[in-house]
Design an enzyme around this catalytic site. Structure first.
Site, PDB file in Angstrom:
ATOM      1  N   HIS A  20      36.547   5.958   5.904  1.00 54.38           N
ATOM      2  CA  HIS A  20      37.774   5.175   5.792  1.00 54.38           C
ATOM      3  C   HIS A  20      38.929   5.934   5.152  1.00 54.38           C
ATOM      4  O   HIS A  20      40.059   5.429   5.108  1.00 54.38           O
ATOM      5  CB  HIS A  20      37.484   3.890   5.004  1.00 54.38           C
ATOM      6  CG  HIS A  20      38.253   2.702   5.493  1.00 54.38           C
ATOM      7  ND1 HIS A  20      37.856   1.409   5.253  1.00 54.38           N
ATOM      8  CD2 HIS A  20      39.406   2.605   6.200  1.00 54.38           C
ATOM      9  CE1 HIS A  20      38.729   0.572   5.793  1.00 54.38           C
ATOM     10  NE2 HIS A  20      39.672   1.271   6.374  1.00 54.38           N
ATOM     11  N   ASP A  44      36.668  -5.234   5.408  1.00 53.71           N
ATOM     12  CA  ASP A  44      35.771  -4.255   4.796  1.00 53.71           C
ATOM     13  C   ASP A  44      34.849  -4.954   3.806  1.00 53.71           C
ATOM     14  O   ASP A  44      35.241  -5.948   3.191  1.00 53.71           O
ATOM     15  CB  ASP A  44      36.640  -3.221   4.049  1.00 53.71           C
ATOM     16  CG  ASP A  44      35.937  -1.917   3.740  1.00 53.71           C
ATOM     17  OD1 ASP A  44      34.705  -1.919   3.558  1.00 53.71           O
ATOM     18  OD2 ASP A  44      36.630  -0.885   3.652  1.00 53.71           O
ATOM     19  N   HIS A  46      34.052  -3.426   1.173  1.00 55.94           N
ATOM     20  CA  HIS A  46      34.512  -2.829  -0.072  1.00 55.94           C
ATOM     21  C   HIS A  46      36.035  -2.933  -0.185  1.00 55.94           C
ATOM     22  O   HIS A  46      36.727  -3.103   0.816  1.00 55.94           O
ATOM     23  CB  HIS A  46      34.098  -1.361  -0.134  1.00 55.94           C
ATOM     24  CG  HIS A  46      32.648  -1.143   0.159  1.00 55.94           C
ATOM     25  ND1 HIS A  46      32.177  -0.914   1.442  1.00 55.94           N
ATOM     26  CD2 HIS A  46      31.562  -1.142  -0.651  1.00 55.94           C
ATOM     27  CE1 HIS A  46      30.854  -0.778   1.400  1.00 55.94           C
ATOM     28  NE2 HIS A  46      30.455  -0.916   0.145  1.00 55.94           N
ATOM     29  N   ASP A  48      38.003  -0.413  -1.508  1.00 54.55           N
ATOM     30  CA  ASP A  48      38.608   0.915  -1.362  1.00 54.55           C
ATOM     31  C   ASP A  48      39.842   1.063  -2.247  1.00 54.55           C
ATOM     32  O   ASP A  48      40.830   1.694  -1.876  1.00 54.55           O
ATOM     33  CB  ASP A  48      38.940   1.208   0.106  1.00 54.55           C
ATOM     34  CG  ASP A  48      37.697   1.313   0.979  1.00 54.55           C
ATOM     35  OD1 ASP A  48      36.592   1.421   0.415  1.00 54.55           O
ATOM     36  OD2 ASP A  48      37.820   1.268   2.215  1.00 54.55           O
ATOM     37  N   HIS A  61      36.487   8.111   0.273  1.00 53.17           N
ATOM     38  CA  HIS A  61      36.571   6.961   1.186  1.00 53.17           C
ATOM     39  C   HIS A  61      36.561   5.631   0.429  1.00 53.17           C
ATOM     40  O   HIS A  61      36.748   4.578   1.051  1.00 53.17           O
ATOM     41  CB  HIS A  61      35.477   7.003   2.259  1.00 53.17           C
ATOM     42  CG  HIS A  61      34.072   6.891   1.754  1.00 53.17           C
ATOM     43  ND1 HIS A  61      33.513   5.705   1.361  1.00 53.17           N
ATOM     44  CD2 HIS A  61      33.117   7.826   1.582  1.00 53.17           C
ATOM     45  CE1 HIS A  61      32.263   5.904   0.968  1.00 53.17           C
ATOM     46  NE2 HIS A  61      31.994   7.184   1.093  1.00 53.17           N
ATOM     47  N   ASP A 147      36.696  -1.696   8.974  1.00 50.28           N
ATOM     48  CA  ASP A 147      35.540  -0.882   8.598  1.00 50.28           C
ATOM     49  C   ASP A 147      34.307  -1.615   9.124  1.00 50.28           C
ATOM     50  O   ASP A 147      34.102  -2.786   8.803  1.00 50.28           O
ATOM     51  CB  ASP A 147      35.494  -0.748   7.084  1.00 50.28           C
ATOM     52  CG  ASP A 147      34.404   0.175   6.578  1.00 50.28           C
ATOM     53  OD1 ASP A 147      33.294   0.160   7.150  1.00 50.28           O
ATOM     54  OD2 ASP A 147      34.648   0.897   5.597  1.00 50.28           O
ATOM     55  N   ASP A 149      31.432  -1.670   8.220  1.00 51.54           N
ATOM     56  CA  ASP A 149      30.515  -2.227   7.234  1.00 51.54           C
ATOM     57  C   ASP A 149      30.926  -3.636   6.782  1.00 51.54           C
ATOM     58  O   ASP A 149      30.216  -4.281   6.011  1.00 51.54           O
ATOM     59  CB  ASP A 149      30.280  -1.289   6.045  1.00 51.54           C
ATOM     60  CG  ASP A 149      31.463  -1.129   5.104  1.00 51.54           C
ATOM     61  OD1 ASP A 149      32.341  -2.007   5.055  1.00 51.54           O
ATOM     62  OD2 ASP A 149      31.492  -0.114   4.381  1.00 51.54           O
ATOM     63  N   GLU A 192      34.205   4.079  10.034  1.00 49.19           N
ATOM     64  CA  GLU A 192      32.810   4.073   9.587  1.00 49.19           C
ATOM     65  C   GLU A 192      31.853   3.900  10.756  1.00 49.19           C
ATOM     66  O   GLU A 192      30.848   3.199  10.653  1.00 49.19           O
ATOM     67  CB  GLU A 192      32.570   3.009   8.508  1.00 49.19           C
ATOM     68  CG  GLU A 192      33.246   3.312   7.185  1.00 49.19           C
ATOM     69  CD  GLU A 192      32.698   4.531   6.450  1.00 49.19           C
ATOM     70  OE1 GLU A 192      31.571   4.970   6.761  1.00 49.19           O
ATOM     71  OE2 GLU A 192      33.410   5.054   5.578  1.00 49.19           O
TER      72      GLU A 192
END
Length: 200
Positions: A20, A44, A46, A48, A61, A147, A149, A192
């Protein structure tokens, strides 16, 4: 520079990539083309939003959104990067379920809207997307950074940092349909994607 050229030509930038961290270049290019900061829906697991000083892992990332906000320090300053690239009031984290303490603090300080998976479970993906679009719309640009994930690992196992409890295939598909139909999104990024990790 490539994203800037595509956006300035009136075409829709579509960025496909690995980790990312490439989003920093995408957002800086969009900001350069628009001449002002814009908004982003960051889909996402996360946030980030770590910085070189707050990151538990040191992985870049985990820092691109903080850098795009101009909050990651001198390590990310570069003549080719127009920063800050995004307005924190026009940033929505969607599907988050793994945040570090410093990321939580930055969300509180900046007024970023975080729509967690728990909240999506309660209000539904369509309402979450509607709110996200309302929040990020405005001058400059509207970007979606997806992303993989964000999706549950059972759906998308080929990611570097999987986190259980993510979006289902149908939720992610509906989210993308709603974003496309809104007409508000000017650019899209899918990151990702790691076929080496996808055993399916």
């Amino acid at each position: 520079a490539i994203v800037e050229e595509i956006a300035a030509s009136g075409a829709m930038p579509l960025v496909l990539g690995g980790d990312h961290s490439i989003a920093l270049g995408t957002l800086a290019g969009l900001r350069a083309a628009a001449g002002r900061p814009g908004g982003v829906i960051w889909i996402d697991a996360h946030g980030d939003l770590n910085t070189p000083t707050s990151s538990p892992s040191g992985n870049v990332h985990g820092m691109p959104l903080a850098a795009a906000l101009g909050r990651a320090g001198d390590a990310f300053s570069h003549p080719g990067l127009s920063l800050p690239a995004v307005d924190p009031g026009r940033v929505v984290l969607l599907g988050v379920r793994s945040l570090d303490p410093a990321e939580r603090a930055m969300i509180r300080e900046t007024g970023i809207r975080a729509i967690t998976m728990t909240e999506i479970d309660r209000i539904g993906i369509e309402r979450a997307i509607t709110e996200a679009i309302d929040r990020v719309s405005g001058p400059g640009f509207v970007h979606v950074s997806l992303d993989l994930d964000a999706l549950d690992p059972e759906v998308a196992p080929g990611v570097g940092t999987p986190v259980k409890g993510g979006l289902t295939y149908r939720e992610a598909h509906l989210a993308c349909e709603d974003l496309a139909e809104s007409g508000a999104v000017g650019s899209l990024e899918l990151v990702e994607v790691n076929p080496i990790l996808d055993r399916e």
